[in-house]
Design a protein around this motif. Structure first.
Motif, PDB file in Angstrom:
ATOM      1  N   HIS A 291       0.735  -1.042  -0.159  1.00 49.68           N
ATOM      2  CA  HIS A 291       0.080  -0.592  -0.405  1.00 49.68           C
ATOM      3  C   HIS A 291       0.680   1.008  -0.136  1.00 49.68           C
TER       4      HIS A 291
ATOM      5  N   GLU B  71       0.565   5.607   0.879  1.00 49.69           N
ATOM      6  CA  GLU B  71       0.018   6.628   0.658  1.00 49.69           C
ATOM      7  C   GLU B  71       0.961   7.921   1.207  1.00 49.69           C
TER       8      GLU B  71
ATOM      9  N   GLU C  67      -0.626  14.322   4.876  1.00 46.34           N
ATOM     10  CA  GLU C  67      -1.445  15.154   4.041  1.00 46.34           C
ATOM     11  C   GLU C  67      -1.046  16.092   5.275  1.00 46.34           C
TER      12      GLU C  67
ATOM     13  N   ASP D 166      -3.372  15.277   8.818  1.00 45.63           N
ATOM     14  CA  ASP D 166      -2.909  13.360   8.520  1.00 45.63           C
ATOM     15  C   ASP D 166      -2.550  13.428  10.690  1.00 45.63           C
TER      16      ASP D 166
ATOM     17  N   SER E 223      -4.440   8.329  10.901  1.00 45.03           N
ATOM     18  CA  SER E 223      -5.408   7.989   9.638  1.00 45.03           C
ATOM     19  C   SER E 223      -4.438   7.509   8.707  1.00 45.03           C
ATOM     20  N   LEU E 224      -3.061   8.253   8.868  1.00 46.46           N
ATOM     21  CA  LEU E 224      -2.193   7.101   7.576  1.00 46.46           C
ATOM     22  C   LEU E 224      -2.225   5.499   7.473  1.00 46.46           C
TER      23      LEU E 224
ATOM     24  N   THR F 150      -4.755   3.886   8.923  1.00 43.65           N
ATOM     25  CA  THR F 150      -5.831   3.475   8.498  1.00 43.65           C
ATOM     26  C   THR F 150      -6.414   3.603   6.491  1.00 43.65           C
ATOM     27  N   ARG F 151      -5.667   4.411   6.392  1.00 45.66           N
ATOM     28  CA  ARG F 151      -5.498   4.190   4.706  1.00 45.66           C
ATOM     29  C   ARG F 151      -4.421   3.438   4.416  1.00 45.66           C
ATOM     30  N   LEU F 152      -3.149   3.357   5.358  1.00 48.40           N
ATOM     31  CA  LEU F 152      -2.448   2.265   4.421  1.00 48.40           C
ATOM     32  C   LEU F 152      -3.070   0.600   4.812  1.00 48.40           C
TER      33      LEU F 152
END
Length: 179
Positions: A16, A18, A21, A24, A28-29, A31-33
């Motif tokens: 993954h 990402e 940002e 962030d 949260s990073l 989670t997106r990963l």
């Protein structure tokens, strides 16, 4: 399933990627990963003050390897000092990764045509700003870039580019230039 069961089976890692940002949080990073919440908590609890946490800045690209269940195997990013930072699974916890980035040198040739300015022409051909500045320095004794440039003037440049895992990391020196 428990981590021991997941890790004992033949693991097919999922990659993954990402961008971290502005605004962030590390959570949260993760989670997106696709990182499992328990691993995220474990990582922060074990290494919350470690160098990779302090070095992560907005705009950096973070790569994670997880199992299909979201168990974190490794998390890496390039710091501003050509260093790979991150974490790797070690048993039920994680160890800090800090190693020099393996850079691949590539020689690049680009050519452009002046329509308005050197910088506008360089932007059109995706020439890195440090290379454009080197061109301006090289020819500054011969060319007044405010008065001498004419529409249709052409330039070519050969320069070094350094990649890490196929991604441009930085530009190097101008090796040759023609105006």
């Amino acid at each position: 399933p428990p981590i021991a069961d997941v890790m004992s089976a033949a693991v097919q890692p999922f990659a993954h990627e990402e961008r971290f940002e502005r605004g962030d949080t590390f959570a949260s990073l993760l989670t997106r990963l696709g990182v499992d919440g328990a691993d995220a908590v474990q990582l922060v609890k074990q290494h919350g003050k470690a160098k990779p946490f302090r070095a992560l800045r907005p705009g950096m690209t973070v790569q994670a390897e997880t199992t299909d269940y979201g168990a974190l195997l490794a998390l890496r990013f390039i710091s501003g000092r050509d260093t790979v930072l991150g974490f790797a699974r070690e048993g039920d916890g994680f160890r800090v990764i800090e190693e020099p980035a393996k850079l691949a040198r590539q020689v690049v040739l680009k050519s452009g045509e002046i329509r308005s300015s050197l910088f506008a022409a360089a932007d059109e051909i995706d020439l890195p700003d440090p290379i454009t500045m080197q061109i301006a320095d090289i020819f500054s004794g011969d060319i007044d870039f405010h008065r001498d440039l004419r529409k249709g003037d052409r330039f070519s440049v050969v320069y070094e580019a350094f990649h890490h895992n196929g991604r441009l990391l930085k530009s190097g020196r101008v090796l040759a230039a023609e105006f």
